[in-house]
Design an enzyme around this catalytic site. Sequence first.
Site, PDB file in Angstrom:
ATOM      1  N   LYS A 195      66.694  83.689 -21.132  1.00 41.21           N
ATOM      2  CA  LYS A 195      67.194  83.869 -19.767  1.00 41.21           C
ATOM      3  C   LYS A 195      66.670  82.739 -18.872  1.00 41.21           C
ATOM      4  O   LYS A 195      67.410  82.137 -18.121  1.00 41.21           O
ATOM      5  CB  LYS A 195      66.755  85.244 -19.240  1.00 41.21           C
ATOM      6  CG  LYS A 195      67.287  85.527 -17.857  1.00 41.21           C
ATOM      7  CD  LYS A 195      66.950  86.915 -17.374  1.00 41.21           C
ATOM      8  CE  LYS A 195      67.404  87.047 -15.924  1.00 41.21           C
ATOM      9  NZ  LYS A 195      67.016  88.321 -15.322  1.00 41.21           N
ATOM     10  N   GLU A 201      57.368  80.445 -26.466  1.00 40.22           N
ATOM     11  CA  GLU A 201      57.688  80.726 -27.871  1.00 40.22           C
ATOM     12  C   GLU A 201      59.064  80.168 -28.237  1.00 40.22           C
ATOM     13  O   GLU A 201      59.243  79.538 -29.280  1.00 40.22           O
ATOM     14  CB  GLU A 201      57.692  82.241 -28.131  1.00 40.22           C
ATOM     15  CG  GLU A 201      56.354  82.947 -27.978  1.00 40.22           C
ATOM     16  CD  GLU A 201      56.089  83.431 -26.568  1.00 40.22           C
ATOM     17  OE1 GLU A 201      56.651  82.875 -25.599  1.00 40.22           O
ATOM     18  OE2 GLU A 201      55.291  84.380 -26.419  1.00 40.22           O
ATOM     19  N   GLY A 254      66.342  90.880 -18.625  1.00 40.12           N
ATOM     20  CA  GLY A 254      66.171  90.443 -20.015  1.00 40.12           C
ATOM     21  C   GLY A 254      66.335  91.575 -21.019  1.00 40.12           C
ATOM     22  O   GLY A 254      67.076  91.466 -21.999  1.00 40.12           O
ATOM     23  N   ARG A 255      65.670  92.696 -20.773  1.00 42.42           N
ATOM     24  CA  ARG A 255      65.711  93.796 -21.754  1.00 42.42           C
ATOM     25  C   ARG A 255      67.003  94.617 -21.667  1.00 42.42           C
ATOM     26  O   ARG A 255      67.177  95.561 -22.427  1.00 42.42           O
ATOM     27  CB  ARG A 255      64.470  94.673 -21.603  1.00 42.42           C
ATOM     28  CG  ARG A 255      64.233  95.169 -20.205  1.00 42.42           C
ATOM     29  CD  ARG A 255      62.814  95.684 -20.013  1.00 42.42           C
ATOM     30  NE  ARG A 255      62.547  95.961 -18.599  1.00 42.42           N
ATOM     31  CZ  ARG A 255      62.115  95.054 -17.734  1.00 42.42           C
ATOM     32  NH1 ARG A 255      61.897  93.810 -18.117  1.00 42.42           N
ATOM     33  NH2 ARG A 255      61.881  95.370 -16.472  1.00 42.42           N
ATOM     34  N   GLU A 340      58.243  97.990 -20.809  1.00 45.61           N
ATOM     35  CA  GLU A 340      58.302  96.858 -19.875  1.00 45.61           C
ATOM     36  C   GLU A 340      58.978  97.295 -18.577  1.00 45.61           C
ATOM     37  O   GLU A 340      58.651  96.805 -17.505  1.00 45.61           O
ATOM     38  CB  GLU A 340      59.039  95.667 -20.504  1.00 45.61           C
ATOM     39  CG  GLU A 340      58.825  94.367 -19.739  1.00 45.61           C
ATOM     40  CD  GLU A 340      59.287  93.129 -20.501  1.00 45.61           C
ATOM     41  OE1 GLU A 340      58.465  92.512 -21.202  1.00 45.61           O
ATOM     42  OE2 GLU A 340      60.460  92.767 -20.386  1.00 45.61           O
ATOM     43  N   HIS A 371      55.402 109.611 -44.381  1.00 42.47           N
ATOM     44  CA  HIS A 371      54.337 109.209 -45.297  1.00 42.47           C
ATOM     45  C   HIS A 371      53.328 108.320 -44.594  1.00 42.47           C
ATOM     46  O   HIS A 371      52.546 107.617 -45.230  1.00 42.47           O
ATOM     47  CB  HIS A 371      54.948 108.502 -46.509  1.00 42.47           C
ATOM     48  CG  HIS A 371      55.937 109.374 -47.216  1.00 42.47           C
ATOM     49  ND1 HIS A 371      55.566 110.268 -48.206  1.00 42.47           N
ATOM     50  CD2 HIS A 371      57.267 109.555 -47.032  1.00 42.47           C
ATOM     51  CE1 HIS A 371      56.638 110.937 -48.616  1.00 42.47           C
ATOM     52  NE2 HIS A 371      57.678 110.521 -47.912  1.00 42.47           N
ATOM     53  N   LYS A 496      50.287  85.253 -19.741  1.00 35.54           N
ATOM     54  CA  LYS A 496      50.999  83.992 -20.012  1.00 35.54           C
ATOM     55  C   LYS A 496      50.286  82.838 -19.315  1.00 35.54           C
ATOM     56  O   LYS A 496      50.075  81.775 -19.899  1.00 35.54           O
ATOM     57  CB  LYS A 496      52.435  84.058 -19.450  1.00 35.54           C
ATOM     58  CG  LYS A 496      53.449  84.748 -20.300  1.00 35.54           C
ATOM     59  CD  LYS A 496      54.840  84.456 -19.722  1.00 35.54           C
ATOM     60  CE  LYS A 496      55.842  85.518 -20.077  1.00 35.54           C
ATOM     61  NZ  LYS A 496      57.119  85.396 -19.402  1.00 35.54           N
TER      62      LYS A 496
END
Length: 526
Positions: A195, A201, A254-255, A340, A371, A496
């Site tokens: 965005k 990253e 973004g999400r 978030e 499990h 960040k």
Amino acid sequence: MKPIQESALSFRDIEAAAARLKGTSLKALFGADARRAEAFTIRAPYLTLDLSRQRIDAGALAALKAWAEERDVAGGRDRMFAGEIVNATEGRAARHVALRGDGGPAEVAEGRARMRALAEAFHAKQVIGGAGVALESILHIGIGGSDLGPRLVFDALRPLKRAELRFASNIDGADFDDAIDGLDPKKTLVIVVSKTFTTLETLANAKAARAWIEAAVGKENASKHFAAVSAAPERAKDWAPAERIFPFWDWVGGRYSLWSAVGLSCEIALKDEAFGRMLAGAAAMDAHFKSAPFEANAPMLAAAVQAWNREGLGRASYALVPYARRLELLAAWAQQLEMESNGKRVDRDGRVLPRPSSVVTWGAAGTNAQHSFFQMLHQGVEEIPVEFVLVKDAGGFGRTPLLANALAQAQALMLGRSEEEAFAQMRAGGMDEGQARALAPHRAFPGDRASTMAALDDLKPESLGALLAFFEHRTVAQAFLAGINPFDQFGVELGKEMASKLIPALEGDASVDDAATAAWVARLTR
Ligand code: F6P
């Protein structure tokens, strides 16, 4: 900072209902209402939502409805759909719904048409790379909201796969290495999704991808292999040719951005118009959320129950367990969406919240989860509500045992097994009395543990779209109930900033202020 004034008189009713129901077992609630299983189950597009095993009754629901009215949750929803500035801290609208229904701005339709055109050209073998051969595979680079949605969708709809699609998100180079393993750079289209186009990253992975492609086809030809998706398209210019830059807009969080060009890799890599059909399914859920009354509104009711468990009953987390391998990534996607969005300590006006409102979202696919962490869900001291997601028409072998296991887990969580029952069972199996007495507490299950059962009709693109839109709306409705802004995420900034200062420190070019971090920098650079 001044604590929030609890204007919510109706929250007192929630507290009263919670105090009353804390002492009532789920079995007793079923005993008191023969119609409970039906009365607390509602139908939404592609989805059946059963809340009957939650610790609620008609009185609690009435209190939750009054609270939602006082907090004007429906008004907030309508303002969001109308494109008003609902993200006040960033001065933005939150119009992800405009990406999947009618009535969005013209540039939405233009963007969709460009996405489809690239997909068609790709499959017509007209997208030619620097080596003069058609591109066949896709490498999607992005992180957080620019990664989790497309990753989940591609995994969920894998039977509709028509091109190889890999994902690289982490700054750890191992992620990139694994993503390109077996891919031919001469035949790979790299889609860089960000965005902001400033994310560390993503830029690092994009750089690695460029080097990988350049090594195969030469520097001058590399751009033929790149496309970019961004709400800051001018920043993407160095990464992809203009005709392959796909914009989206700052009014898409973004999400919440899967529905925009962020989904380009899915548009290309899935057949049968899967991406468009997913948008249609989401739009059907939008229409339901917009128009169904509180009592029949799946996202509204589910939000009220989340808030009830968190704010009323004090449950800090819930386990999201899809009984579907193909929905394995649902918990990771919902984790970003919910935590978030709603992991906040102040309300919309900056006042400290009177009590925690955000829930820890975690989970894994069943039956694998049985499990792993189900031991604690059944016998741990704390109650952790569980949300089961089933796919009614799943196909594939194993459907019946899969569904039987999901039903059994919800049943066991609620019914439990008393020490006496455990004792009697061991005695019936021939165990001597002393040993059976000693083992009974270990083999008893307290039961009376809440769960939700959500069943998708099938796992087609439409139903998947509806399911994801359901989660989005629930998240937003829960935020409006708590009075917080679900569309900003300042909480990710501090770390960040600090990381950007620690990179030079780890490279030996800067000092560090605090002793604990300085010690680690020394240990890691020694
Ligand atoms: O993790 C923080 C965050 O800002 C998320 O909100 C976002 O989805 C992700 O980083 C990626 O950001 P971008 O799409 O700008 O690269």
